[in-house]
Design an enzyme around this catalytic site. Structure first.
Site, PDB file in Angstrom:
ATOM      1  CE  LYS A 225      -4.463  -1.719   1.090  1.00 42.49           C
ATOM      2  NZ  LYS A 225      -5.424  -2.119   2.101  1.00 42.49           N
ATOM      3  NE  ARG A 259      -7.912  -8.230   0.453  1.00 44.44           N
ATOM      4  CZ  ARG A 259      -7.458  -7.465  -0.532  1.00 44.44           C
ATOM      5  NH1 ARG A 259      -6.443  -6.649  -0.338  1.00 44.44           N
ATOM      6  NH2 ARG A 259      -8.035  -7.502  -1.709  1.00 44.44           N
TER       7      ARG A 259
END
Ligand code: PMM
Length: 294
Positions: A225, A259
């Protein structure tokens, strides 16, 4: 937390033995890091199988990108992307498949195709979502997002991000239970990058213990991210080590599920972090390391 289980269909995932890995399978043209790679059905199925071979405990299939600024995808198109992939994977892999969607109609067809978890980044905002999950006896991830993907990164503001995210998740857990979903089917997620600045993300990761207090498994999705890119000044395809750092932190602080895109290296990181975190700390016990040189 000892004995914590997460029920998905007839399965009970043990969340206390080791950190579970949810492998990401985006069947989208535009997801921020793997968009377009698995739009081809056969490539998507092969990647799902590969992630399970590498140690994924769950495969998370998504047909709508939620990257900042993205537009929603019509339900029919989203379903068309994910259903054949879920159907094929459900007959080929022994692990649960989750459907990453905000739409109850997509969740419904995905569950009928063999998924047993709904990963809802809108935490049940669709008024039919809880009903669909309850009827299918599915597991459900309730994730925090500020606003929607189109606008969430436009100056997100909180007075106290940790307290507000915790309160939101507490309220959504209650709402899901009121709608008849058993508490053991619920999992919570602070939604790293969903309407959060770098400082907000760091505060949520720092205070994961606050979310653990809600008594349900905590899932965290830091993989590749932007906060990692900002910290290291690196593009999406060079964020594996940063992701590993975030995952190691989360696992050491008690997160139950991570995740990630890169299942194999992250499983290796967790093999070590989980062993340290779960050792009794005394140096005593059943040793298996007599031949080790270092
Ligand atoms: N992040 C993305 C998509 N779905 N679901 C959960 N539960 N948590 C997340 O952090 C999350 C998610 C965006 O990442 P991607 O585009 O790589 O899938």
């Amino acid at each position: 937390m000892r004995g914590l289980v997460w029920r998905c269909g007839d399965l009970a995932l043990d969340c206390s033995e080791r950190t579970l890995v949810m492998g990401i399978l985006n069947v989208t043209p535009d997801s921020f890091s793997d968009g377009g790679r698995y739009l081809d059905r056969e490539a998507a199925i092969a990647h799902g199988i590969r992630m399970v071979d590498e140690g994924a405990d769950i495969v998370d299939v998504g047909g709508e990108s939620t990257r900042p600024g993205s537009d929603p995808v019509p339900a029919e198109l989203e379903a068309e992307r994910v259903v054949p992939v879920i159907e094929a994977l459900a007959s080929k892999v022994p692990v649960p498949i989750s459907i990453d969607t905000r739409k109850a109609s997509v969740a419904k067809v995905a569950l009928a195709a063999g998924a047993t978890i709904v990963n809802d980044v809108a935490a049940g905002a669709d008024p039919d979502m809880f009903h669909v999950v309850r009827e299918a006896r599915a597991g459900l991830v309730l994730m925090h997002m500020l606003g929607d993907p189109k606008t969430m990164q436009l100056e997100p503001r909180y007075d106290d991000v940790v307290a507000e995210v915790k309160e939101f998740l507490r309220e959504r857990l209650e709402a899901a239970e009121l709608a008849g979903i058993e508490p053991e089917r619920l999992c919570i997620d602070p939604g790293i990058g969903f309407g959060k600045t770098l400082e907000h993300n760091l505060a949520l990761l720092h205070h994961l213990d606050e979310l653990l207090e809600l008594g349900r498994p905590v899932l965290v999705g830091p993989s590749r991210k932007r906060f990692i890119g900002t910290l290291l000044d690196l593009p999406e395809n060079e964020r594996l080590e940063g992701t590993a750092g975030a995952v190691a932190w989360c696992a050491a602080r008690g997160a139950h599920v991570v995740r990630v895109h890169d299942v194999l290296p992250i499983r290796r990181v967790l093999g070590v972090v989980d062993a340290i975190a779960r050792s009794n700390g005394s140096g005593a016990g059943a040793g298996s390391d007599l031949g080790a040189s270092a």
